[in-house]
Enzyme design. Sequence first.
Site, short mmCIF file in Angstrom:
data_model
loop_
_atom_site.label_atom_id
_atom_site.label_comp_id
_atom_site.label_asym_id
_atom_site.label_seq_id
_atom_site.Cartn_x
_atom_site.Cartn_y
_atom_site.Cartn_z
CB CYS A 199 -0.75 -0.29 0.96
SG CYS A 199 -0.03 0.14 2.51
CG HIS B 234 -4.38 -0.44 3.68
ND1 HIS B 234 -3.74 -1.32 2.66
CD2 HIS B 234 -5.22 0.24 3.29
CE1 HIS B 234 -4.34 -0.85 1.52
NE2 HIS B 234 -5.42 0.00 1.16
CG HIS C 15 -6.49 0.78 -2.10
ND1 HIS C 15 -6.50 -0.23 -1.41
CD2 HIS C 15 -7.37 0.31 -2.78
CE1 HIS C 15 -8.32 -1.03 -0.91
NE2 HIS C 15 -8.32 -0.50 -2.99
#
Length: 301
Positions: A55, A106, A118
């Site tokens: 991420c 994240h 993402h």
Amino acid sequence: MKKRWLIPVFASFMIFTSSIVDAEAATPQELITTAKQYIGVPYVWGGTTTSGFDCSGFTQKVFADLGYTINRTSQEQFSQGIPISKENLQIGDLVFFNTSGNGVSHVGIYIGSNQFIHASSSKGVSIASLDSNYWKGRYMGAKRMVDFPNSTPEVKASTVDLTIYASREKVAFRLAEGLGLDTTDTNSPFIDIKSSDRVAGAVTALNKLKIFEGNEQGRFNPNSPITRAQMAKVLVKAFNLKPTGKNTTEFRDVDKNHWAYDYIKILAQHGITIGKGNGNYGPNDYVSNTQLETFINRATK
């Protein structure tokens, strides 16, 4: 590209050790176009290249492409920038989540309309909604690293000049035509394609053959461009191309760990691509209208 370093920002009663750029910024359109070119790249833990991203490797890469240097991990990125409320999100803001039960784990990039892009551990680089139950319940906050000029949540994500680049809609039309598909069924499975839309029959037929599948929100995104890596995969699936065993030139910008390596190699073996010159294929470049016609003509010979 000129390097844009994040500079310190000082506010009344508080000194931020993080930073934000407010001059010579890229545009929201450039941010969205840059991020979307990586859609489909797989998730790889610790990944920072187009062979696979995690991420924060993805967010760092997108900002680096635009000339900005940000920290490496999601926790480190959360320590940068200016805190932004959810109501005041702008395109380019980083959005953070707790997916591990142990704080920030994240990160994604806000692209407007309550959506963010993402590197998903299950779907690779893709677009998700802040309104989904999963992400809504794990939202931790947002940080502004760059003050993109004229950035608003409603700037549309389709920013590529489609007089130059082939849209997904046009690719669908040409593939359906080249394959001779029955396009009478217009009951589209995609939420952004109505049965009355002219492309409905083509995308429905291609979806039945699993040649074109939508994103995780069930959208086809007809006006979005398609990268040359994505095009290689689509062509191989559409024309059921198999490896021939021929030795072909290895493209310098597509290593064996690249997610599209096998697809691109098969295209080359069948003579459908010879690359862009100088030993490069240009996997992240968008397919132009001219290139699309060349691909289709060679594939249907």
